[in-house]
Design a protein around this motif. Structure first.
Motif, short mmCIF file in Angstrom:
data_model
loop_
_atom_site.label_atom_id
_atom_site.label_comp_id
_atom_site.label_asym_id
_atom_site.label_seq_id
_atom_site.Cartn_x
_atom_site.Cartn_y
_atom_site.Cartn_z
N VAL A 32 3.26 6.64 -0.35
CA VAL A 32 3.31 5.23 -0.74
C VAL A 32 3.29 4.31 0.49
CG1 VAL A 32 4.42 3.50 -2.19
CG2 VAL A 32 4.75 5.93 -2.68
N GLU A 51 -4.80 10.44 0.54
CA GLU A 51 -3.74 11.26 -0.07
C GLU A 51 -2.35 10.89 0.48
OE1 GLU A 51 -3.96 13.32 -2.59
OE2 GLU A 51 -6.12 12.99 -2.78
N ILE A 52 -2.28 10.65 1.79
CA ILE A 52 -0.99 10.25 2.38
C ILE A 52 -0.51 8.94 1.76
CG2 ILE A 52 0.08 9.36 4.51
CD1 ILE A 52 -1.65 11.44 6.05
N ARG A 68 -1.28 7.69 -1.15
CA ARG A 68 -0.94 7.90 -2.55
C ARG A 68 0.43 8.57 -2.69
NH1 ARG A 68 -1.08 12.09 -6.01
NH2 ARG A 68 -2.14 13.48 -4.56
N ILE A 69 0.67 9.62 -1.90
CA ILE A 69 1.89 10.41 -2.05
C ILE A 69 3.08 9.74 -1.34
CG2 ILE A 69 2.99 12.63 -1.55
CD1 ILE A 69 0.07 13.83 -1.70
#
Lengths: 71, 71, 71, 71, 71, 71
Positions: E33, E27-28, E30-31
Motif C-alpha cells: 500500500v 505488486e509492491i 498493491r500489497i
C-alpha cells in the motif's frame, strides 16, 4: 541468484510480507528466469527520523507519503 | 582495506562475535595480504520474519536451519 | 544464515578468493554454529578513487596501505 | 540522483540529523551538481558490540573514539 | 517508501529489467500500500567469481544454477 | 565512526569526489561531533539502466534529472 533487499518505513504486517515474498519471488523467477530456491529477501525497517529526502527527514514532512499501512 | 558486513539471525553472543572478528580478521589478513587495522566489521541481526528464501519467510519454515545458537 | 559482504580494493586473485570463502565459511560455521550451505559471500571491488577516509580519497594517499596484493 | 547511507554509533539527536541532512544535501548538490529532490538519506545506528576494527569489537576498545555525542 | 536493491548474476537484458521494475513496483504498491513514485530500484550485477555459497565460488560450481538467461 | 556510502549516476570527476569527501567529512565531524579519521566514504556509480523509480528505469526517463555533470 537474485538477492533482494527492501528498505521501507515500519508498519507492514507479517501477512503483507508473506504475500510480498511469495508474489515477488514468482514474478522475479518468471521474468529473470531463475529458480525460486535461488531468490533471497531481506526486509529492513527504517524509521522516519532516519530517512530523508530533499534535505529533510521524513518525520518532518508529514504530507510526504500518504500510506494507509503506515498510519 | 576490507570492509566486512555479516547479516545473520539474532542469537549470537558477544563471545561469539569477539571470536569471529578476531579469527576472521587474522585469516583475511593472511590470505588477502593486508594489515589488521584496515579490516572493519559490521554485524547486523535480521529477524526470521524479515528474511526469506524461495518465496517464504524463514519464520514460516521451521525446519530450514537447525542452529543450536539460535534456539 | 550468515550473508557476508566484503568490499575491498581491486587486486585479489581468484585463488585468494577461493581460499578466503573456503576458510572463512569454515570458521563462521565453527564459531557461529551454522551449516555451510547457509553461508553466502559477495565480494565487491572498490577503486581507490571511490574510497576514502579522513577527508581524502585513498588514491591521493599513496602511503596509506602497503598491500603487496594491490601493487 | 545521489543516495546516501550513513552507518554510525547510536547517540545522535534528531536535531543533529536534521542539520546533517540539510547541510550535506546542500553541499552535495553544489559540488556534484544535482537537485535536492534527488538526494536521499538513510541513517543506520550500529551498536559498539556489532562494529569492530583490527580484530576487536569497539565495545572492547574503550579509548578508540572519544566522541562527546556518544557519551 | 520502499527502496529495493537486487543483486544478481550478469546476463539480464534491458527488456527484462524494464518488465521487472514495472511489475514489481505494481505488486509492491498493491500489497504494501504505497504510491509508485515512492518505490526506487537499484540492480547490481555480481560476477560468479565474486559470489559464493557453502564455501565455494559460483564460478567453480558449474551445475549450481541452470539459468537460461545466464548462458 | 560514520561510514558513508553514496550511490549515484556515473559522471562525477575525481575533482568533484575530492571536494565532496573533504567538505562532507568536515561537516559530519562538526555536526555529529567525531574525528575525521573515523569517517569513511565509498562512492558507487550506478548506470541509468540499473536504477529506476516509479516503475521505470531512469534510462527510459530522459527528462527526469537535468544534471549538467552527467551530460
Amino acid at each position: 541468484m537474485p538477492f533482494v533487499r527492501i528498505d521501507w518505513f515500519p508498519g507492514r504486517t507479517l501477512e503483507q510480507k508473506r504475500e510480498l515474498i511469495d508474489v515477488l519471488t514468482r514474478e522475479i523467477c518468471r521474468i529473470a528466469v531463475c529458480r525460486p530456491e535461488t531468490v533471497n529477501f531481506i526486509f529492513t525497517e527504517v524509521e522516519r527520523d532516519d530517512w530523508g529526502r530533499a534535505g529533510k527527514l521524513f518525520v518532518d514532512e508529514y504530507e510526504y507519503e500518504n500510506e494507509p499501512a503506515a498510519q
